[in-house]
Design a protein around this motif. Structure first.
Motif: not given
Ligand SMILES: Nc1ncnc2c1ncn2[C@@H]1O[C@H](COP(=O)(O)OP(=O)(O)OP(=O)(O)O)[C@@H](O)[C@H]1O
Ligand SMILES: [Mg+2]
Lengths: 364, 296
Positions: A287-289, A310-313, A323-335
């Motif tokens: 998960y994203i900490e 889900d989001n695959l990061l 590879r991480a599969i996380v909830s898309p609630d938290l917006r994460i951008e490339r970089g």
């Protein structure tokens, strides 16, 4: 019928195709035999069928030792990879064949064959020759032929490998339905892990002729015995990190980084803990900490992909992609630099040399 | 390669085919036509090659000639004797040779030898084998208390002797074809049949025989045609005679005799065409029956 293999070994000249297999399959279970190509699945199946004689070890059906019993007398049904339907016989005659060999009267044989054809839903095709059937229909005929003599054990050697994706899905449900309807001990060879996970009561995983693990699918997924089992199951596959175990036997430091993970499960007892270990985390166990003070693995996001809900990061850690599969609630951008936290009790720890799982699964 | 034929290409192809066509034309096609025409020559001066009269009398002659009918009868007996025995025997041997046995290559060669040896040479050996007093066969039968059989001089036994020789001679070829057919059968059917509880005899009956039917069909057509044309075996086995009291006179021997013995070209040609018609009709019947039996 219960099937028991004791130290079963098969040697071809100097190749050991199956090495000391010890497994007990209970009555009425559907077991998938899974493993990479050439690991000895077909060979094991052929030994159970009696087409190969094991070079060592014993096979029991119930409490009967069957090593020396010819396939004709083993009371098994088998579906071959390419079905092996008799090309000169109609569908009905194909299904009747095992009964004819047993000298069952023609009328009775035909009645039983029609019944079986109805069960596998091909009763409208009885007059056709195998050459005039689709792959899925041929497979049903092969299953009907295998089941018509009421065998005690059903063996299937990659029966779905010739079918297209949709038909495969349909047919595997079908096999499950038929198996549960007739409650027959079934052994099903496949090298498709998803297929094995979805239909079987238990999975028997093999590698290079050697037994790896035998247990229900979910248990195998959650508690793999070793690194091979862990990485064979799951898609996308488990992430593996070279790491070292600290002196307190609780903290794991990931090589090349400053990240330390504290294990939430104890080590196996009586284990001489190797200090060089491999940490394994499944993509969905991240998960994203966001808490600065909590532990996690730092990395730079190189790709964000939306898959379903889900989001695959793809995160770069030590020049490797995690590879991480996380909830898309938290917006994460490339970089973005992210910290990947690990869900409690979800980390796996393997010894580098033996690949053995070092964590105690019973307490988890 | 689905080009349309053009005149240029056709001419070029003809040029390549010409040598073969020339030879086939001279030695096969021309004699066939010529002998067909000859079968209608009723009055023919072969010294001057003048045909004085044409008609059907050659045909009416052979149909009234008891010797022709005897030849036909003998040929039929020969065919009926040789073909089934040869097929069953060679199928059996082929199945054995197809198994995993030691010296398999050696045995295959041994069985193929009769096919590559000359009939005349082989017949000399067989004349000795069949010899009433010193022959191997009578010696062997003697162990079973069978008194010496006059294979070559008893009119009753000449045909069986001829059949034995022909079966032996044809074995090698049939075995090779059967072996090829056997190897085309996917091994999986045998595994499946084992699982289905079939014993080895049941597997042979229910898998091998039906899946080999097109091979068997081919062999039966070839052997029937070849058996109808039997001549050199007769000639060599009985030292140029058609067996004791004409007991092994076949149609081709009859034709040979009319042609070279009596110089009656018209009758010989008519007999040849009669034989051709018989073979042709039988083959048509076989093809018809075969089409309905051999398909899967
Ligand atoms: N008849 C044989 N003779 C010699 N070696 C064999 C024979 N059958 C199988 N092997 C070997 O034994 C090993 C196991 O083969 P097997 O067919 O059981 O693999 P498998 O797990 O079924 O593979 P796949 O998924 O490709 O079907 C392979 O290394 C293979 O080469
Ligand atoms: Mg296989």
């Amino acid at each position: 019928m219960e099937v028991q293999m004791k130290d079963v070994t098969m040697q071809f000249n100097n190749i050991t195709a199956v090495d000391r297999m010890n497994v007990t399959i209970e009555d009425g279970e559907l077991v998938s035999m899974l493993g990479p190509s050439g690991c000895g699945k077909s060979t094991t199946l052929f030994m159970l069928a009696g087409l190969y004689k094991p070079t060592a070890g014993e096979i029991f059906f119930g409490d009967r030792l069957v090593n020396k019993i010819e396939p004709e007398h083993r009371e098994i049904g088998m579906v071959f990879q390419n079905y092996a339907l008799y090309p000169h016989l109609s569908v009905l005659k194909n299904i009747m064949f095992p009964l004819k060999m047993r000298k069952v009267s023609k009328g009775e044989a035909e009645e039983l064959a029609r019944e079986m054809a109805k069960l596998v839903q091909i009763d409208h095709l009885l007059d056709r020759k195998p050459g005039q059937l689709s792959g899925g229909q041929q497979q049903r005929v092969a299953i009907a032929r295998a089941l018509v003599k009421k065998p005690k054990i059903l063996l299937l050697d990659e029966p779905l490998s010739n079918l297209d994706a949709r038909l495969r899905l349909e047919m595997r449900e079908e096999i499950r339905r038929i198996q549960q309807e007739v409650k027959i001990t079934t052994i099903f060879v496949t090298h498709d892990q998803e297929e094995a996970m979805s239909i079987s009561d238990k999975i028997l995983l093999m590698k290079d002729g050697k037994f790896q693990q035998f247990c229900p699918p979910q248990e195998m997924y959650d508690h793999p015995e070793n690194e091979f089992v862990a990485s064979f199951l799951g898609s996308p596959p488990i992430n593996l990190f070279p790491a070292s175990l600290m002196d307190n036997l609780k903290d794991v430091s990931i090589s090349g980084t400053n990240d330390v993970i504290t294990l939430s499960s104890p080590l196996k007892e009586g284990m001489d803990p190797a200090r060089q270990v491999t940490l394994g985390i499944r993509p969905e166990d991240f998960y994203i900490e966001t808490d600065e003070k909590k532990q996690g693995i730092l990395g730079k996001t190189i790709m964000v992909e939306r898959i379903g809900r889900d989001n695959l990061l793809n995160v770069e850690v030590q020049n490797k992609t995690v590879r991480a599969i996380v909830s898309p609630d938290l917006r994460i951008e490339r970089g973005d630099v992210v910290k990947l936290g690990i869900l409690p009790e979800r980390a796996h720890l393997f010894a580098v040399h033996t690949g053995e799982n070092l964590l105690d699964s019973k307490l988890r | 390669m689905n080009d349309t034929p053009t005149i240029g290409k056709t001419l070029k192809a003809l040029l390549y085919l010409a040598p073969a066509l020339l030879i086939i034309g001279t030695f096969n096609i021309y004699p066939i036509i010529k002998s067909f025409l000859m079968s209608f020559y009723t009055d023919y001066d072969y010294f001057k090659d003048i045909v004085n009269e044409r008609g059907l009398s050659n045909y009416s002659y052979i149909f009234q000639d008891p010797e022709f009918w005897l030849s036909m009868k003998n040929t039929m007996i020969f065919v009926i004797g040789v073909v089934p025995i040869s097929i069953i025997l060679s199928l059996g041997i082929a199945v054995l040779l197809n198994q995993k046995i030691k010296f398999r290559g050696f045995f295959r060669t041994v069985y193929f030898i009769p096919f590559v040896t000359s009939v005349v040479a082989v017949s000399i050996v067989w004349r000795w084998i069949f010899h009433t007093q010193y022959g191997l066969l009578n010696h062997f039968l003697g162990f079973f208390g069978v008194s010496p059989i006059k294979w070559l001089s008893d009119p009753q036994m000449a045909m069986p002797a001829l059949i034995i020789l022909a079966v032996w001679k044809g074995l090698g070829y049939n075995i090779i074809i059967f072996l090829a057919g056997l190897q085309n059968i996917n091994q999986q059917y045998y595994l499946a049949a084992k699982i289905d509880g079939a014993s080895s005899w049941q597997r042979f009956k229910n898998i091998t025989v039906p899946l080999l039917s097109s091979t068997t069909f081919f062999i039966s057509i070839i052997s029937i045609i070849n058996s109808f044309k039997v001549f050199d075996e007769v000639f060599a086995l009985f030292g140029g005679q058609p067996g004791p009291a004409n007991s092994a006179q076949t149609v081709v021997y009859y034709i040979f005799n009319k042609f070279y013995g009596e110089w009656d070209f018209g009758v010989a040609s008519a007999a040849a065409y009669a034989l051709f018609i018989v073979i042709f009709i039988l083959t048509l019947v076989q093809l018809y029956v075969g089409k309905r039996k051999v398909n899967y």
